[in-house]
Design an enzyme around this catalytic site. Sequence first.
Site, PDB file in Angstrom:
ATOM      1  N   GLU A 123       4.480  -5.314   7.098  1.00  0.00           N
ATOM      2  CA  GLU A 123       3.657  -4.340   7.829  1.00  0.00           C
ATOM      3  C   GLU A 123       4.078  -4.199   9.285  1.00  0.00           C
ATOM      4  OE1 GLU A 123       2.509  -6.710   5.817  1.00  0.00           O
ATOM      5  OE2 GLU A 123       0.919  -5.943   4.528  1.00  0.00           O
ATOM      6  N   ALA A 182       0.861  -1.177   0.000  1.00  0.00           N
ATOM      7  CA  ALA A 182       0.000   0.000   0.000  1.00  0.00           C
ATOM      8  C   ALA A 182       0.899   1.229   0.000  1.00  0.00           C
ATOM      9  CB  ALA A 182      -0.894  -0.014   1.234  1.00  0.00           C
ATOM     10  N   GLY A 199       0.597  -5.248   0.856  1.00  0.00           N
ATOM     11  CA  GLY A 199      -0.606  -5.324   0.029  1.00  0.00           C
ATOM     12  C   GLY A 199      -0.335  -5.946  -1.334  1.00  0.00           C
ATOM     13  N   GLU A 202      -0.595  -9.568  -0.768  1.00  0.00           N
ATOM     14  CA  GLU A 202      -2.026  -9.829  -0.528  1.00  0.00           C
ATOM     15  C   GLU A 202      -2.832  -9.785  -1.823  1.00  0.00           C
ATOM     16  OE1 GLU A 202      -2.198  -6.762   2.501  1.00  0.00           O
ATOM     17  OE2 GLU A 202      -2.760  -8.293   3.965  1.00  0.00           O
TER      18      GLU A 202
HETATM   19  N1  DAK Z   1       4.519   3.239  -0.773  1.00  0.00           N
HETATM   20  C1  DAK Z   1       4.905   4.413  -1.337  1.00  0.00           C
HETATM   21  N2  DAK Z   1       6.054   4.563  -2.025  1.00  0.00           N
HETATM   22  C2  DAK Z   1       6.849   3.483  -2.155  1.00  0.00           C
HETATM   23  C3  DAK Z   1       6.528   2.233  -1.593  1.00  0.00           C
HETATM   24  C4  DAK Z   1       5.299   2.134  -0.865  1.00  0.00           C
HETATM   25  N3  DAK Z   1       4.863   0.965  -0.325  1.00  0.00           N
HETATM   26  N4  DAK Z   1       7.518   1.364  -1.875  1.00  0.00           N
HETATM   27  C5  DAK Z   1       8.427   2.052  -2.603  1.00  0.00           C
HETATM   28  N5  DAK Z   1       8.023   3.328  -2.774  1.00  0.00           N
HETATM   29  C6  DAK Z   1       8.710   4.406  -3.492  1.00  0.00           C
HETATM   30  C7  DAK Z   1       9.915   4.888  -2.710  1.00  0.00           C
HETATM   31  O1  DAK Z   1       9.534   5.843  -1.738  1.00  0.00           O
HETATM   32  C8  DAK Z   1      10.764   5.492  -3.830  1.00  0.00           C
HETATM   33  O2  DAK Z   1      10.226   6.753  -4.158  1.00  0.00           O
HETATM   34  P1  DAK Z   1      11.201   8.027  -4.433  1.00  0.00           P
HETATM   35  O3  DAK Z   1      12.042   8.163  -3.221  1.00  0.00           O
HETATM   36  O4  DAK Z   1      12.012   7.623  -5.657  1.00  0.00           O
HETATM   37  O5  DAK Z   1      10.268   9.169  -4.687  1.00  0.00           O
HETATM   38  C9  DAK Z   1      10.494   4.570  -4.992  1.00  0.00           C
HETATM   39  O6  DAK Z   1       9.271   3.893  -4.690  1.00  0.00           O
HETATM   40  C10 DAK Z   1      11.578   3.510  -5.172  1.00  0.00           C
HETATM   41  O7  DAK Z   1      11.728   2.834  -3.938  1.00  0.00           O
HETATM   42  P2  DAK Z   1      13.145   2.723  -3.195  1.00  0.00           P
HETATM   43  O8  DAK Z   1      14.039   3.860  -3.530  1.00  0.00           O
HETATM   44  O9  DAK Z   1      12.880   2.487  -1.748  1.00  0.00           O
HETATM   45  O10 DAK Z   1      13.743   1.401  -3.871  1.00  0.00           O
HETATM   46  P3  DAK Z   1      14.742   0.354  -3.232  1.00  0.00           P
HETATM   47  O11 DAK Z   1      15.139  -0.553  -4.336  1.00  0.00           O
HETATM   48  O12 DAK Z   1      15.814   1.037  -2.446  1.00  0.00           O
HETATM   49  O13 DAK Z   1      13.851  -0.484  -2.187  1.00  0.00           O
HETATM   50  C11 DAK Z   1      11.866  -1.669  -1.402  1.00  0.00           C
HETATM   51  C12 DAK Z   1      12.762  -1.231  -2.626  1.00  0.00           C
HETATM   52  C13 DAK Z   1      10.629  -2.359  -2.004  1.00  0.00           C
HETATM   53  C14 DAK Z   1      12.625  -2.654  -0.546  1.00  0.00           C
HETATM   54  C15 DAK Z   1      11.512  -0.393  -0.590  1.00  0.00           C
HETATM   55  O14 DAK Z   1      10.990   0.575  -1.486  1.00  0.00           O
HETATM   56  C16 DAK Z   1      10.496  -0.672   0.477  1.00  0.00           C
HETATM   57  O15 DAK Z   1      10.843  -1.212   1.526  1.00  0.00           O
HETATM   58  N6  DAK Z   1       9.250  -0.276   0.231  1.00  0.00           N
HETATM   59  C17 DAK Z   1       8.185  -0.359   1.199  1.00  0.00           C
HETATM   60  C18 DAK Z   1       7.747  -1.796   1.364  1.00  0.00           C
HETATM   61  C19 DAK Z   1       6.662  -1.944   2.399  1.00  0.00           C
HETATM   62  O16 DAK Z   1       6.866  -1.659   3.595  1.00  0.00           O
HETATM   63  N7  DAK Z   1       5.485  -2.373   1.969  1.00  0.00           N
HETATM   64  C20 DAK Z   1       4.372  -2.561   2.851  1.00  0.00           C
HETATM   65  C21 DAK Z   1       3.551  -1.318   2.878  1.00  0.00           C
HETATM   66  S1  DAK Z   1       2.217  -1.469   4.051  1.00  0.00           S
HETATM   67  C22 DAK Z   1      -5.187  -2.906   4.492  1.00  0.00           C
HETATM   68  C23 DAK Z   1      -4.796  -3.739   3.494  1.00  0.00           C
HETATM   69  C24 DAK Z   1      -3.508  -3.731   3.077  1.00  0.00           C
HETATM   70  C25 DAK Z   1      -2.604  -2.875   3.617  1.00  0.00           C
HETATM   71  C26 DAK Z   1      -3.019  -2.027   4.615  1.00  0.00           C
HETATM   72  C27 DAK Z   1      -4.309  -2.045   5.056  1.00  0.00           C
HETATM   73  N8  DAK Z   1      -6.517  -2.980   4.975  1.00  0.00           N
HETATM   74  C28 DAK Z   1      -7.490  -3.702   4.177  1.00  0.00           C
HETATM   75  C29 DAK Z   1      -6.719  -2.749   6.383  1.00  0.00           C
HETATM   76  C30 DAK Z   1      -1.257  -2.930   3.157  1.00  0.00           C
HETATM   77  C31 DAK Z   1      -0.257  -2.348   3.821  1.00  0.00           C
HETATM   78  C32 DAK Z   1       1.055  -2.293   3.197  1.00  0.00           C
HETATM   79  O17 DAK Z   1       1.285  -2.813   2.129  1.00  0.00           O
END
Ligand code: DAK
Length: 261
Positions: free
Chosen positions: A134, A66, A111, A114
Amino acid sequence: MAYETILYAKDGAVATVTINRPKVLNALNPKVVAELGQAFAEVAADDEVKVAILTGAGGKAFVAGADIAAMSVMNPVEARNFSRQLQEVTSFMEALGKPIICAVDGFALGGGTEMALACDFIYASEASKFGQPEINLGVIPGAGGTQRLSRLVGKNWAKELCLTGDIIDVALAKEIGLVNRVFTSEELMPAALKTAKKIASKGRVSTKACKDLINFGFDVPLDHALRMEADAFGICFASPDQKEGMTAFLEKRKAEFKGSK
Ligand code: DAK
Protein backbone atom coordinates in the site's frame (compact mmCIF):
# COMPACT_ATOMS: atom_id res chain seq x y z
CA MET A 1 -27.40 -18.60 -1.48
CA ALA A 2 -26.34 -17.53 -5.00
CA TYR A 3 -23.11 -15.55 -5.29
CA GLU A 4 -21.57 -13.66 -8.24
CA THR A 5 -17.97 -13.22 -7.19
CA ILE A 6 -17.35 -16.16 -4.91
CA LEU A 7 -17.92 -19.90 -4.96
CA TYR A 8 -19.34 -21.63 -1.90
CA ALA A 9 -19.04 -25.39 -1.51
CA LYS A 10 -19.60 -27.84 1.31
CA ASP A 11 -17.86 -31.15 1.94
CA GLY A 12 -19.41 -32.58 5.09
CA ALA A 13 -18.54 -30.29 7.97
CA VAL A 14 -16.15 -28.17 5.88
CA ALA A 15 -17.24 -25.15 3.81
CA THR A 16 -14.87 -23.80 1.15
CA VAL A 17 -15.21 -20.16 0.18
CA THR A 18 -13.37 -19.32 -3.06
CA ILE A 19 -12.90 -15.74 -4.22
CA ASN A 20 -13.58 -15.97 -7.94
CA ARG A 21 -12.34 -12.99 -9.97
CA PRO A 22 -9.24 -14.56 -11.51
CA LYS A 23 -9.03 -12.01 -14.38
CA VAL A 24 -8.14 -9.31 -11.85
CA LEU A 25 -6.25 -11.66 -9.54
CA ASN A 26 -9.26 -11.85 -7.20
CA ALA A 27 -8.98 -8.16 -6.25
CA LEU A 28 -11.46 -7.15 -3.57
CA ASN A 29 -14.18 -4.74 -4.66
CA PRO A 30 -17.28 -3.83 -2.59
CA LYS A 31 -19.26 -6.70 -4.18
CA VAL A 32 -16.67 -9.35 -3.23
CA VAL A 33 -16.38 -8.01 0.29
CA ALA A 34 -20.19 -7.95 0.69
CA GLU A 35 -20.42 -11.54 -0.58
CA LEU A 36 -17.61 -12.66 1.70
CA GLY A 37 -19.62 -11.22 4.59
CA GLN A 38 -22.68 -13.18 3.43
CA ALA A 39 -20.64 -16.38 2.95
CA PHE A 40 -19.16 -16.24 6.44
CA ALA A 41 -22.61 -15.45 7.86
CA GLU A 42 -23.74 -18.65 6.08
CA VAL A 43 -20.83 -20.54 7.68
CA ALA A 44 -21.85 -19.16 11.08
CA ALA A 45 -25.52 -20.06 10.66
CA ASP A 46 -25.07 -23.58 9.23
CA ASP A 47 -24.95 -26.08 12.09
CA GLU A 48 -23.46 -28.72 9.79
CA VAL A 49 -20.39 -26.57 9.08
CA LYS A 50 -17.64 -26.69 11.69
CA VAL A 51 -14.62 -25.35 9.78
CA ALA A 52 -14.13 -23.14 6.71
CA ILE A 53 -11.37 -22.81 4.11
CA LEU A 54 -10.85 -19.48 2.34
CA THR A 55 -9.01 -19.54 -0.97
CA GLY A 56 -8.79 -17.82 -4.36
CA ALA A 57 -9.54 -19.12 -7.86
CA GLY A 58 -7.20 -19.25 -10.84
CA GLY A 59 -3.88 -20.52 -9.50
CA LYS A 60 -2.11 -17.15 -9.82
CA ALA A 61 -3.41 -15.25 -6.82
CA PHE A 62 -5.24 -15.64 -3.55
CA VAL A 63 -6.06 -11.92 -3.60
CA ALA A 64 -3.83 -9.21 -5.17
CA GLY A 65 -5.31 -6.61 -2.84
CA ALA A 66 -8.21 -4.25 -2.83
CA ASP A 67 -9.43 -3.44 -6.33
CA ILE A 68 -7.32 -0.42 -7.30
CA ALA A 69 -9.53 0.42 -10.30
CA ALA A 70 -12.63 0.47 -8.08
CA MET A 71 -10.87 2.48 -5.34
CA SER A 72 -9.41 5.02 -7.76
CA VAL A 73 -12.86 6.48 -8.54
CA MET A 74 -14.32 6.37 -5.02
CA ASN A 75 -15.35 9.59 -3.35
CA PRO A 76 -14.45 9.99 0.34
CA VAL A 77 -17.80 8.64 1.55
CA GLU A 78 -17.55 5.55 -0.68
CA ALA A 79 -13.94 5.02 0.44
CA ARG A 80 -15.00 5.29 4.06
CA ASN A 81 -17.85 2.81 3.53
CA PHE A 82 -15.53 0.39 1.72
CA SER A 83 -13.05 0.68 4.55
CA ARG A 84 -15.70 -0.10 7.21
CA GLN A 85 -17.02 -2.99 5.10
CA LEU A 86 -13.54 -4.58 4.90
CA GLN A 87 -12.88 -4.06 8.59
CA GLU A 88 -16.27 -5.50 9.54
CA VAL A 89 -15.78 -8.64 7.43
CA THR A 90 -12.27 -9.31 8.76
CA SER A 91 -13.44 -8.74 12.34
CA PHE A 92 -16.42 -11.05 11.75
CA MET A 93 -14.07 -13.77 10.46
CA GLU A 94 -11.83 -13.38 13.50
CA ALA A 95 -14.78 -13.53 15.91
CA LEU A 96 -16.53 -16.39 14.08
CA GLY A 97 -16.68 -19.35 16.47
CA LYS A 98 -15.52 -21.72 13.72
CA PRO A 99 -11.92 -21.91 12.51
CA ILE A 100 -10.99 -20.61 9.04
CA ILE A 101 -7.94 -21.97 7.25
CA CYS A 102 -6.57 -19.72 4.50
CA ALA A 103 -5.17 -21.59 1.48
CA VAL A 104 -2.98 -19.19 -0.53
CA ASP A 105 -1.92 -20.17 -4.06
CA GLY A 106 -0.11 -17.21 -5.60
CA PHE A 107 -0.16 -13.52 -4.70
CA ALA A 108 -1.56 -12.39 -1.36
CA LEU A 109 -0.95 -8.65 -1.40
CA GLY A 110 -2.32 -5.72 0.56
CA GLY A 111 -5.93 -6.54 1.44
CA GLY A 112 -5.10 -10.12 0.38
CA THR A 113 -2.50 -10.56 3.10
CA GLU A 114 -4.91 -8.83 5.49
CA MET A 115 -7.75 -11.20 4.54
CA ALA A 116 -5.38 -14.13 5.13
CA LEU A 117 -4.34 -12.68 8.49
CA ALA A 118 -7.98 -12.59 9.61
CA CYS A 119 -8.10 -16.37 9.13
CA ASP A 120 -6.79 -18.67 11.84
CA PHE A 121 -3.70 -19.86 10.00
CA ILE A 122 -2.27 -19.89 6.50
CA TYR A 123 -1.25 -22.80 4.29
CA ALA A 124 0.44 -21.69 1.05
CA SER A 125 1.75 -23.09 -2.21
CA GLU A 126 5.42 -22.81 -3.20
CA ALA A 127 4.52 -20.11 -5.74
CA SER A 128 2.91 -17.82 -3.18
CA LYS A 129 4.06 -14.28 -2.47
CA PHE A 130 3.02 -11.93 0.30
CA GLY A 131 3.31 -8.22 0.93
CA GLN A 132 1.78 -4.95 2.07
CA PRO A 133 2.46 -2.74 -0.99
CA GLU A 134 0.00 0.00 0.00
CA ILE A 135 2.90 2.39 0.71
CA ASN A 136 3.62 2.32 -3.05
CA LEU A 137 0.11 3.72 -3.64
CA GLY A 138 0.62 6.51 -1.11
CA VAL A 139 -1.58 4.91 1.53
CA ILE A 140 -1.23 2.42 4.40
CA PRO A 141 -2.68 -1.02 5.12
CA GLY A 142 -6.24 -0.48 6.32
CA ALA A 143 -7.60 -3.89 7.22
CA GLY A 144 -5.19 -5.08 9.89
CA GLY A 145 -1.86 -5.00 8.03
CA THR A 146 -0.20 -2.84 10.65
CA GLN A 147 -1.96 -4.58 13.54
CA ARG A 148 -2.63 -8.30 12.93
CA LEU A 149 0.65 -8.61 10.97
CA SER A 150 2.76 -7.12 13.77
CA ARG A 151 1.05 -9.33 16.36
CA LEU A 152 1.80 -12.41 14.26
CA VAL A 153 5.33 -11.80 12.94
CA GLY A 154 6.58 -9.15 15.37
CA LYS A 155 6.94 -5.41 15.03
CA ASN A 156 10.26 -5.42 13.16
CA TRP A 157 9.15 -7.62 10.26
CA ALA A 158 5.78 -5.83 10.09
CA LYS A 159 7.62 -2.51 9.83
CA GLU A 160 9.97 -3.77 7.12
CA LEU A 161 7.05 -5.12 5.06
CA CYS A 162 4.74 -2.10 5.53
CA LEU A 163 7.50 0.51 5.07
CA THR A 164 9.18 -1.00 2.00
CA GLY A 165 6.11 -2.46 0.30
CA ASP A 166 8.37 -5.38 -0.68
CA ILE A 167 6.82 -8.60 -1.91
CA ILE A 168 8.34 -11.64 -0.18
CA ASP A 169 8.41 -15.26 -1.28
CA VAL A 170 6.85 -18.11 0.61
CA ALA A 171 10.13 -19.29 2.14
CA LEU A 172 10.60 -15.98 3.94
CA ALA A 173 6.88 -15.83 4.79
CA LYS A 174 7.27 -19.20 6.50
CA GLU A 175 10.50 -18.22 8.21
CA ILE A 176 8.89 -15.17 9.84
CA GLY A 177 5.81 -17.16 10.90
CA LEU A 178 3.29 -15.65 8.50
CA VAL A 179 2.68 -19.03 6.85
CA ASN A 180 2.33 -22.29 8.79
CA ARG A 181 3.05 -24.84 6.06
CA VAL A 182 4.09 -24.89 2.39
CA PHE A 183 2.86 -27.35 -0.26
CA THR A 184 2.98 -27.77 -4.01
CA SER A 185 -0.02 -26.16 -5.73
CA GLU A 186 -1.54 -29.62 -6.26
CA GLU A 187 -1.12 -30.60 -2.61
CA LEU A 188 -2.41 -27.33 -1.16
CA MET A 189 -6.20 -27.84 -1.15
CA PRO A 190 -6.08 -31.52 -0.16
CA ALA A 191 -3.81 -30.58 2.74
CA ALA A 192 -6.10 -27.73 3.83
CA LEU A 193 -9.12 -30.04 3.60
CA LYS A 194 -7.37 -32.78 5.58
CA THR A 195 -6.55 -30.36 8.39
CA ALA A 196 -10.05 -28.84 8.24
CA LYS A 197 -11.61 -32.30 8.58
CA LYS A 198 -9.32 -33.14 11.49
CA ILE A 199 -10.41 -29.96 13.30
CA ALA A 200 -14.05 -30.63 12.39
CA SER A 201 -13.81 -34.00 14.16
CA LYS A 202 -13.19 -32.25 17.52
CA GLY A 203 -15.80 -30.88 19.89
CA ARG A 204 -17.53 -27.62 18.94
CA VAL A 205 -17.29 -26.01 22.38
CA SER A 206 -13.58 -26.73 22.79
CA THR A 207 -12.80 -25.66 19.20
CA LYS A 208 -14.57 -22.34 19.64
CA ALA A 209 -12.95 -21.78 23.05
CA CYS A 210 -9.44 -22.39 21.68
CA LYS A 211 -9.94 -19.93 18.80
CA ASP A 212 -11.55 -17.24 20.98
CA LEU A 213 -8.98 -17.52 23.77
CA ILE A 214 -5.98 -17.33 21.46
CA ASN A 215 -7.50 -14.40 19.51
CA PHE A 216 -8.97 -12.40 22.36
CA GLY A 217 -6.76 -13.48 25.27
CA PHE A 218 -3.64 -12.37 23.40
CA ASP A 219 -4.10 -8.64 23.93
CA VAL A 220 -5.14 -8.58 27.58
CA PRO A 221 -2.81 -8.91 30.58
CA LEU A 222 -1.72 -12.51 31.19
CA ASP A 223 -3.43 -12.89 34.57
CA HIS A 224 -6.76 -11.79 33.00
CA ALA A 225 -6.25 -14.08 30.01
CA LEU A 226 -5.50 -17.01 32.31
CA ARG A 227 -8.77 -16.35 34.15
CA MET A 228 -10.57 -16.31 30.78
CA GLU A 229 -8.89 -19.65 30.03
CA ALA A 230 -9.95 -21.14 33.38
CA ASP A 231 -13.56 -20.01 32.83
CA ALA A 232 -13.62 -21.50 29.33
CA PHE A 233 -12.02 -24.71 30.66
CA GLY A 234 -14.89 -24.94 33.15
CA ILE A 235 -17.49 -24.31 30.43
CA CYS A 236 -16.11 -27.28 28.46
CA PHE A 237 -17.34 -29.46 31.33
CA ALA A 238 -20.91 -28.39 30.51
CA SER A 239 -20.50 -29.93 27.05
CA PRO A 240 -21.28 -33.57 26.19
CA ASP A 241 -18.00 -33.53 24.29
CA GLN A 242 -16.01 -33.40 27.53
CA LYS A 243 -17.88 -36.47 28.83
CA GLU A 244 -17.36 -38.26 25.50
CA GLY A 245 -13.66 -37.29 25.21
CA MET A 246 -12.71 -38.44 28.69
CA THR A 247 -14.94 -41.54 28.65
CA ALA A 248 -13.49 -42.56 25.27
CA PHE A 249 -9.96 -42.25 26.65
CA LEU A 250 -10.80 -44.40 29.66
CA GLU A 251 -12.56 -46.95 27.43
CA LYS A 252 -9.51 -46.96 25.10
CA ARG A 253 -11.52 -45.97 22.02
CA LYS A 254 -11.57 -42.97 19.65
CA ALA A 255 -13.86 -40.17 20.81
CA GLU A 256 -16.87 -39.32 18.68
CA PHE A 257 -17.78 -35.71 19.30
CA LYS A 258 -21.38 -34.89 18.51
CA GLY A 259 -21.74 -32.22 21.14
CA SER A 260 -23.57 -28.99 21.55
CA LYS A 261 -23.46 -26.16 19.02
N1 DAK B 1 -6.79 -4.23 -8.26
C1 DAK B 1 -7.34 -4.25 -9.50
N2 DAK B 1 -6.83 -4.98 -10.52
C2 DAK B 1 -5.73 -5.72 -10.27
C3 DAK B 1 -5.10 -5.74 -9.01
C4 DAK B 1 -5.68 -4.94 -7.97
N3 DAK B 1 -5.18 -4.93 -6.71
N4 DAK B 1 -4.03 -6.55 -9.08
C5 DAK B 1 -4.00 -7.03 -10.34
N5 DAK B 1 -5.03 -6.53 -11.06
C6 DAK B 1 -5.36 -6.79 -12.47
C7 DAK B 1 -4.38 -6.09 -13.38
O1 DAK B 1 -4.75 -4.74 -13.59
C8 DAK B 1 -4.51 -6.94 -14.65
O2 DAK B 1 -5.70 -6.56 -15.31
P1 DAK B 1 -5.73 -6.39 -16.93
O3 DAK B 1 -4.67 -5.41 -17.25
O4 DAK B 1 -5.42 -7.78 -17.46
O5 DAK B 1 -7.12 -5.94 -17.23
C9 DAK B 1 -4.72 -8.33 -14.10
O6 DAK B 1 -5.17 -8.16 -12.75
C10 DAK B 1 -3.44 -9.15 -14.06
O7 DAK B 1 -2.47 -8.41 -13.35
P2 DAK B 1 -1.04 -8.05 -13.98
O8 DAK B 1 -1.09 -7.98 -15.47
O9 DAK B 1 -0.52 -6.85 -13.28
O10 DAK B 1 -0.19 -9.34 -13.57
P3 DAK B 1 1.36 -9.43 -13.28
O11 DAK B 1 1.67 -10.88 -13.16
O12 DAK B 1 2.15 -8.62 -14.26
O13 DAK B 1 1.56 -8.75 -11.84
C11 DAK B 1 0.99 -8.26 -9.52
C12 DAK B 1 0.94 -9.28 -10.72
C13 DAK B 1 0.17 -8.89 -8.38
C14 DAK B 1 2.42 -8.09 -9.06
C15 DAK B 1 0.41 -6.91 -10.01
O14 DAK B 1 -0.85 -7.16 -10.61
C16 DAK B 1 0.23 -5.93 -8.89
O15 DAK B 1 1.20 -5.32 -8.45
N6 DAK B 1 -1.01 -5.75 -8.45
C17 DAK B 1 -1.37 -4.76 -7.47
C18 DAK B 1 -0.90 -5.19 -6.10
C19 DAK B 1 -1.21 -4.17 -5.04
O16 DAK B 1 -0.71 -3.03 -5.07
N7 DAK B 1 -2.05 -4.54 -4.09
C20 DAK B 1 -2.43 -3.67 -3.02
C21 DAK B 1 -3.67 -2.94 -3.39
S1 DAK B 1 -4.12 -1.75 -2.14
C22 DAK B 1 -8.77 -0.76 3.73
C23 DAK B 1 -8.46 -2.08 3.84
C24 DAK B 1 -7.67 -2.66 2.91
C25 DAK B 1 -7.20 -1.95 1.84
C26 DAK B 1 -7.54 -0.62 1.74
C27 DAK B 1 -8.32 -0.02 2.69
N8 DAK B 1 -9.53 -0.14 4.75
C28 DAK B 1 -10.22 -1.00 5.70
C29 DAK B 1 -9.22 1.23 5.07
C30 DAK B 1 -6.35 -2.61 0.91
C31 DAK B 1 -5.62 -1.93 0.02
C32 DAK B 1 -4.92 -2.68 -1.01
O17 DAK B 1 -4.92 -3.89 -1.05
